[in-house]
Design an enzyme around this catalytic site. Structure first.
Site, PDB file in Angstrom:
ATOM      1  N   GLN B  35       0.817  -1.208   0.000  1.00 35.74           N
ATOM      2  CA  GLN B  35       0.000   0.000   0.000  1.00 35.74           C
ATOM      3  C   GLN B  35       0.858   1.268   0.000  1.00 35.74           C
ATOM      4  O   GLN B  35       2.043   1.227   0.326  1.00 35.74           O
ATOM      5  CB  GLN B  35      -0.937   0.009   1.210  1.00 35.74           C
ATOM      6  CG  GLN B  35      -0.234  -0.248   2.545  1.00 35.74           C
ATOM      7  CD  GLN B  35      -1.157  -0.871   3.592  1.00 35.74           C
ATOM      8  OE1 GLN B  35      -2.373  -0.790   3.487  1.00 35.74           O
ATOM      9  NE2 GLN B  35      -0.569  -1.486   4.602  1.00 35.74           N
ATOM     10  N   TYR B  65     -11.966   4.916  18.465  1.00 28.81           N
ATOM     11  CA  TYR B  65     -12.152   3.662  17.727  1.00 28.81           C
ATOM     12  C   TYR B  65     -11.360   2.524  18.347  1.00 28.81           C
ATOM     13  O   TYR B  65     -11.874   1.403  18.511  1.00 28.81           O
ATOM     14  CB  TYR B  65     -11.739   3.862  16.262  1.00 28.81           C
ATOM     15  CG  TYR B  65     -11.505   2.585  15.516  1.00 28.81           C
ATOM     16  CD1 TYR B  65     -12.579   1.777  15.133  1.00 28.81           C
ATOM     17  CD2 TYR B  65     -10.213   2.158  15.200  1.00 28.81           C
ATOM     18  CE1 TYR B  65     -12.365   0.586  14.452  1.00 28.81           C
ATOM     19  CE2 TYR B  65      -9.992   0.969  14.523  1.00 28.81           C
ATOM     20  CZ  TYR B  65     -11.072   0.186  14.150  1.00 28.81           C
ATOM     21  OH  TYR B  65     -10.853  -0.995  13.476  1.00 28.81           O
ATOM     22  N   GLN B  66     -10.093   2.758  18.707  1.00 26.79           N
ATOM     23  CA  GLN B  66      -9.258   1.686  19.263  1.00 26.79           C
ATOM     24  C   GLN B  66      -9.893   1.111  20.529  1.00 26.79           C
ATOM     25  O   GLN B  66      -9.933  -0.105  20.723  1.00 26.79           O
ATOM     26  CB  GLN B  66      -7.843   2.213  19.585  1.00 26.79           C
ATOM     27  CG  GLN B  66      -7.142   2.940  18.443  1.00 26.79           C
ATOM     28  CD  GLN B  66      -6.815   2.042  17.257  1.00 26.79           C
ATOM     29  OE1 GLN B  66      -6.723   0.834  17.400  1.00 26.79           O
ATOM     30  NE2 GLN B  66      -6.669   2.625  16.079  1.00 26.79           N
ATOM     31  N   ASP B  90      -0.783  -0.398  13.606  1.00 25.20           N
ATOM     32  CA  ASP B  90      -0.422   0.829  14.335  1.00 25.20           C
ATOM     33  C   ASP B  90      -0.247   0.573  15.828  1.00 25.20           C
ATOM     34  O   ASP B  90       0.290   1.424  16.548  1.00 25.20           O
ATOM     35  CB  ASP B  90      -1.460   1.925  14.080  1.00 25.20           C
ATOM     36  CG  ASP B  90      -2.881   1.462  14.344  1.00 25.20           C
ATOM     37  OD1 ASP B  90      -3.109   0.773  15.349  1.00 25.20           O
ATOM     38  OD2 ASP B  90      -3.775   1.804  13.543  1.00 25.20           O
ATOM     39  N   ASP B 141      -0.073 -12.691   6.163  1.00 21.54           N
ATOM     40  CA  ASP B 141      -1.418 -12.424   5.634  1.00 21.54           C
ATOM     41  C   ASP B 141      -2.449 -12.992   6.606  1.00 21.54           C
ATOM     42  O   ASP B 141      -2.404 -14.177   6.950  1.00 21.54           O
ATOM     43  CB  ASP B 141      -1.521 -13.102   4.256  1.00 21.54           C
ATOM     44  CG  ASP B 141      -2.886 -12.916   3.621  1.00 21.54           C
ATOM     45  OD1 ASP B 141      -2.962 -12.208   2.613  1.00 21.54           O
ATOM     46  OD2 ASP B 141      -3.884 -13.492   4.137  1.00 21.54           O
ATOM     47  N   ASP B 159      -8.995  -5.656  12.885  1.00 20.05           N
ATOM     48  CA  ASP B 159      -8.772  -4.211  12.758  1.00 20.05           C
ATOM     49  C   ASP B 159      -8.094  -3.949  11.420  1.00 20.05           C
ATOM     50  O   ASP B 159      -6.897  -3.699  11.346  1.00 20.05           O
ATOM     51  CB  ASP B 159      -7.911  -3.736  13.922  1.00 20.05           C
ATOM     52  CG  ASP B 159      -7.542  -2.266  13.794  1.00 20.05           C
ATOM     53  OD1 ASP B 159      -8.315  -1.513  13.185  1.00 20.05           O
ATOM     54  OD2 ASP B 159      -6.466  -1.883  14.294  1.00 20.05           O
ATOM     55  N   ASP B 162      -9.890  -0.559   4.856  1.00 11.89           N
ATOM     56  CA  ASP B 162     -11.125  -0.763   4.103  1.00 11.89           C
ATOM     57  C   ASP B 162     -10.935  -1.858   3.039  1.00 11.89           C
ATOM     58  O   ASP B 162      -9.804  -2.207   2.689  1.00 11.89           O
ATOM     59  CB  ASP B 162     -11.545   0.556   3.452  1.00 11.89           C
ATOM     60  CG  ASP B 162     -12.008   1.577   4.492  1.00 11.89           C
ATOM     61  OD1 ASP B 162     -12.383   1.151   5.602  1.00 11.89           O
ATOM     62  OD2 ASP B 162     -11.982   2.773   4.189  1.00 11.89           O
ATOM     63  N   TYR B 228     -12.835  10.183  10.680  1.00  9.73           N
ATOM     64  CA  TYR B 228     -13.318   9.134   9.779  1.00  9.73           C
ATOM     65  C   TYR B 228     -14.491   9.691   8.977  1.00  9.73           C
ATOM     66  O   TYR B 228     -15.197  10.604   9.439  1.00  9.73           O
ATOM     67  CB  TYR B 228     -13.735   7.878  10.555  1.00  9.73           C
ATOM     68  CG  TYR B 228     -12.576   7.069  11.095  1.00  9.73           C
ATOM     69  CD1 TYR B 228     -11.312   7.130  10.509  1.00  9.73           C
ATOM     70  CD2 TYR B 228     -12.744   6.223  12.181  1.00  9.73           C
ATOM     71  CE1 TYR B 228     -10.252   6.382  10.998  1.00  9.73           C
ATOM     72  CE2 TYR B 228     -11.678   5.467  12.682  1.00  9.73           C
ATOM     73  CZ  TYR B 228     -10.439   5.556  12.087  1.00  9.73           C
ATOM     74  OH  TYR B 228      -9.394   4.816  12.572  1.00  9.73           O
TER      75      TYR B 228
END
Lengths: 283, 283
Positions: B35, B65-66, B90, B141, B159, B162, B228
């Site tokens: 990415q 969110y976390q 993260d 993966d 987590d 998108d 977000y």
């Protein structure tokens, strides 16, 4: 500001962040006696009303705020008959208040006739209740209207723009006293709080303290609206009677059938704050 | 994209709207095997991590969110001991999971080592638990890890970014089946749902249906995060046991002391949907 086919909402009140909406067509640009006005058709949010550079309503998401600022006080009051709306020139609040069959009279005091005229033209799904026989519209300054007022209301909805502009006086304690004086026993006020928990908690706390100097019961509620700053807006809900439970519908209340956002669960949930905000505001 | 001192988040998944954050300094621009990565210091939101042009975390609001994607499942489970985090490079989820003293082992499978390295460098308050002795990090993966997995977990936190990008497979029913197979009896999964109620309700409904094909209990929760899209993000919380109540903490649970967003009221409120979304998703 408009640039490259987008409207971008930059503002000193939320430095460093801004929402942009893509513009399909600019419908109106003008300046009234009180404020700058922009109306545009967006590509994905329907028609959008902007006052002094700040998004007031989009056709796609406006119902969330309009429903909550009206139905929170109207559902917490056991039997509201006389309602006053201060501001609310787009007509969205009137549309929600007339859904309550028990409400007999609805007065609205809006300072800017142009906003009403533009809403009728470009936001017809909001400005659909001005002709309701229970509605009386006064074009006047809300503060002065209340200073000269002799009537008593069961619910007052203060649907103002932010304090930077013509609504400045409508965030002062002297205004809250006028609201309190205009309430009948058991009356409830709902007011746009401008701030949300993610921006200036100190200003929010100070607003709540000014409200508490006047009202025995003050609760802060949140509604999620994508096109408002940080995706949410706050409302101060205040009761004249310390016994009033603002955080739930009153007993045996009937929820209007054609609501799209409000329900009993959302009513209760809207008063729940994240821990950091609860600690700060209530300490 | 970066222009005129701002980062602007335009994306086909939310046509016609975009959030901009003002840039103080660009800290890192690069491309990993998986990415595009951008890290910048913003003027008002601290350091910001962007993957494939989409904001993943800002230092100012990431905790909302976390905390929710971790504490919703961990608090609804009576006694979670083994936890798996899929994604979460993260480190924010690890930080929250280690707050639960009863959790004995935490495995994390993240596809992109670069994200972990950059988080340690630029988001140290998120990436603070990689060295915790209960934590084991696998760079792999997530889909393949689970396809070869023999362990059982009490809570799995998915987590991911998108579905447009390396996480695409992590929104498919075959992945949900792998999650279910990896859960111990009474186990709970929490996954980033990508959509919120204001964007594509049809995609959200379809995601929920794919989850319901695998799990007997599926509930959608919302967390408010200013940076977000639309100011909020959804999470699917799924239980292997139809008796599990996901919408409240389990009996006698202790809330970690150092939470900033989570509390019992927010836990319950996060599952309450506005009427239009409830009607659409559940019909």
């Amino acid at each position: 500001m408009l640039e490259n086919g987008w409207f971008r909402e930059e503002n000193e009140s939320w430095n460093g962040q801004s929402l942009s909406l893509q513009v399909d067509k600019v419908l109106y640009v003008g300046k009234t006696m009180f404020q700058d006005v922009l109306v545009f058709r967006s590509t994905n949010y329907g028609n959008v009303l902007v006052l002094d550079g700040v998004i007031q309503a989009t056709e796609r998401d406006e119902f969330a705020y309009q429903e909550m600022i009206c139905h929170l006080p109207l559902m917490s009051h056991p039997n509201p008959k006389r309602v006053l709306v201060v501001g609310g020139g787009d007509g969205g609040c009137l549309r929600e208040v007339v859904k309550h069959a028990g409400v007999e009279t609805i007065e609205m005091v809006e300072i800017d006739q142009t906003v009403v005229d533009l809403a009728k033209r470009f936001l017809p799904n909001m400005a659909c209740a001005f002709d309701n026989p229970r509605v009386t519209l006064h074009i006047a300054d809300g503060f002065e209207f209340l200073a000269n007022n002799q009537s008593k209301y069961d619910v007052i909805i203060s649907d103002t723009s932010d304090p930077e502009g013509p609504a400045e006086k409508l965030f002062e304690e002297s205004y809250f006293q006028l609201l309190s004086d205009a309430l009948a026993p058991g009356g409830i006020v709902a007011m746009q709080a401008s701030e949300n928990v993610w921006l200036k908690l100190d200003i929010l706390k100070s607003l709540q303290e000014r409200c508490k100097n006047v009202f025995p019961t003050v609760n802060y509620a949140t509604v999620c609206v994508p096109t408002y700053t940080s995706g949410q807006l706050g409302m101060m809900i205040c009761a004249k009677d310390p016994q009033t439970n603002l955080q739930a519908p009153a007993a045996k209340k009937h929820i209007p059938e054609d609501v799209r956002y409000y329900n009993e669960g959302i009513h209760r949930a809207s008063f729940v704050l994240p821990t950091f905000a609860k600690k700060y505001i209530n300490n």
